[in-house]
Design a protein around this motif. Structure first.
Motif, PDB file in Angstrom:
ATOM      1  N   GLU A  91       0.783  -1.325  -0.077  1.00 12.06           N
ATOM      2  CA  GLU A  91       0.027  -0.030   0.191  1.00 12.06           C
ATOM      3  C   GLU A  91       0.939   1.332   0.045  1.00 12.06           C
ATOM      4  O   GLU A  91       1.764   1.391   0.716  1.00 12.06           O
ATOM      5  CB  GLU A  91      -0.854   0.285   1.124  1.00 12.06           C
ATOM      6  CG  GLU A  91      -1.868   1.192   1.268  1.00 12.06           C
ATOM      7  CD  GLU A  91      -2.248   1.660   2.480  1.00 12.06           C
ATOM      8  OE1 GLU A  91      -1.787   1.580   3.291  1.00 12.06           O
ATOM      9  OE2 GLU A  91      -3.478   2.265   2.434  1.00 12.06           O
ATOM     10  N   ASP A  93      -0.145   5.604   0.514  1.00 10.57           N
ATOM     11  CA  ASP A  93      -0.879   6.717   0.592  1.00 10.57           C
ATOM     12  C   ASP A  93      -0.078   7.989  -0.190  1.00 10.57           C
ATOM     13  O   ASP A  93       0.889   8.063  -0.048  1.00 10.57           O
ATOM     14  CB  ASP A  93      -1.161   7.230   2.034  1.00 10.57           C
ATOM     15  CG  ASP A  93      -1.677   6.121   2.860  1.00 10.57           C
ATOM     16  OD1 ASP A  93      -2.589   5.529   2.245  1.00 10.57           O
ATOM     17  OD2 ASP A  93      -1.340   5.835   4.102  1.00 10.57           O
ATOM     18  N   GLU A 200      -3.659   5.188  -2.528  1.00  8.61           N
ATOM     19  CA  GLU A 200      -4.950   5.690  -1.922  1.00  8.61           C
ATOM     20  C   GLU A 200      -4.459   7.301  -2.247  1.00  8.61           C
ATOM     21  O   GLU A 200      -3.361   7.652  -1.840  1.00  8.61           O
ATOM     22  CB  GLU A 200      -4.919   5.613  -0.476  1.00  8.61           C
ATOM     23  CG  GLU A 200      -5.978   6.512   0.143  1.00  8.61           C
ATOM     24  CD  GLU A 200      -6.094   6.127   1.696  1.00  8.61           C
ATOM     25  OE1 GLU A 200      -5.639   5.515   2.378  1.00  8.61           O
ATOM     26  OE2 GLU A 200      -6.943   6.979   2.183  1.00  8.61           O
TER      27      GLU A 200
HETATM   28 CA    CA Z   1      -4.155   4.054   3.479  1.00 11.42          CA
END
Ligand code: CA
Ligand code: G3P
Length: 392
Positions: A91, A93, A200
């Motif tokens: 992941e 951000d 994200e």
């Molecule tokens: Ca996140």
């Protein structure tokens, strides 16, 4: 109390969620199914789940901010460790710099995760802002050029909880999204498969108002690295549904609407005067609305299993069943091994920073039928999944 303290279908990307077209297995996707770690290698989708796009393991293990349980989050060191552990997806951000570059940080306030406060040349950049209704004092990425940000070093966000991670303070820079895409390409070549990312957009409405729209930059970079297609090893996620709607017009990679606690409202709803809360969005009608432009949801774990007044796990909601009925997969967040983050019934001893019975908690969450999970501790999640799959 350190920030991040919180009370808190089996087919990943089920065929129903993405349609027959998305089921076509690319060469890269097939390789993903094979995995690279012991646990992941045995955890491929079973016959009943073979509709999972690219054959990702089910439930998928998503390295939350990399391997943030062991390294300062959102650094190449954190991403590398998560990938080496065998996490299926890594992941990021994203927030922008003043000159429009995308960098990997959980928030634009970089006070807690960099050494910016030790840089006298940036002392006058300390300021107070209101971001999504919250007043914050610190240093913000949008006030720095990329060249300036690159003079900073990343550090552990919660040193009181994760003292061992402070060993790595200062070791890595703040990575750009493009550097991560290049890293993923290099790692993919080395491993003979493509590396999955879960990206994200942070505070998209806030940044668009500043003239720093995120989605166009994300789409441009995804296209540059061939990650814009519906069969790309790429998820897109946002707490603001309008950001996902915007991204869907630009790229075809699978997208996920993040959902915070049931009483919360997405910030773009607040700005637009849309009264709906997360409680509304997880009703069948809300899920049907989301399925009109996204393939999955990423709910807070409390939306799947609420906690009781004494912090224990309560009775699972019908959200997993209802989301699957709407054709959506579920990637809830976030499992962490420390007592302070675990439900009360899985804590062990009285030290909030000690590990509790994370395996027990993973089992309960996996039993609900979720398609993947974000975890700071990918290694624990992978072993928990292996246990789970052995019994199913
Ligand atoms: Ca996140
Ligand atoms: O994006 C999934 C999960 O990371 C959402 O929470 O606040 O850690 O970005 P956050």
């Amino acid at each position: 109390m350190e920030r991040e303290q919180q009370p808190g279908r089996r087919a990943l990307l089920g065929a129903a969620a993405l349609g027959a077209g998305a089921m076509a297995l690319s060469g890269a996707g097939t390789a993903v199914a094979a995995g690279t770690s012991g646990e992941a290698g045995t955890a491929t989708a079973g016959a009943a789940d073979s509709g999972g796009v690219h054959g990702l393991p089910v439930p998928a293990v998503i390295g939350h901010r990399g391997a943030s349980g062991y390294r300062p989050e959102h650094t190449l060191g954190s991403y590398q460790l998560a990938l080496d552990m065998g996490a299926d997806v890594i992941e990021q951000d994203l927030v922008p710099t003043k000159d429009g570059h995308l960098v990997c940080r959980h928030e634009n306030d970089i006070t807690a995760t960099t050494d910016v406060s030790d840089h006298p040349e940036f002392a006058d950049r300390k300021t107070t802002k209101t971001v999504d209704g919250t007043k914050l004092t610190g240093w913000f990425t949008e006030d720095f050029t990329l060249a300036e940000l690159k003079t900073l070093r990343a550090k552990e966000r919660i040193p009181g909880t994760r003292q061992r991670n402070t060993l790595y303070d200062g070791r890595w820079e703040v990575p750009t999204f493009e550097e991560v895409l290049q890293w993923a390409e290099r790692e993919g070549r080395k491993r003979g498969r493509r590396v999955w990312l879960h990206v994200e957009t942070k505070h998209p409405t806030y940044f668009r108002k500043l003239g720093l729209g995120l989605e166009e930059q994300v789409a441009k970079l995804l296209r540059r690295y061939g990650r814009h297609k519906k069969d790309s090893p790429q998820f897109l996620q946002s707490f603001e549904p309008s950001s996902i709607q915007r991204l869907r017009k630009l790229v075809d990679a699978p997208s996920v609407v993040l959902l915070s606690t049931v009483t919360s409202r997405p910030w773009d709803f607040v700005e637009a005067g849309d009264p709906r809360t997360v409680a509304d969005l997880v009703k069948p009608e809300g899920l049907k609305w989301i399925a009109g432009f996204a393939q999955g949801i990423g709910p807070d774990l409390s939306v799947i299993i609420p906690r009781t007044a004494d912090g224990k796990l309560g009775t699972p909601t019908s959200v997993v069943k209802d989301a699957h009925a709407a054709g959506l997969f579920l990637h809830p967040y976030t499992m962490r091994n420390e007592n302070s983050f675990l439900p009360a019934d899985f804590r062990r001893g009285t030290d909030p920073n000690a590990y509790g019975d994370a395996f027990g908690a993973f089992k309960v969450y996996f039993d609900t039928g979720i398609d993947g999970i974000f975890s700071d501790n990918a290694d624990t999640a992978l072993l928990a999944r292996a246990d789970f799959l052995e019994k199913h």
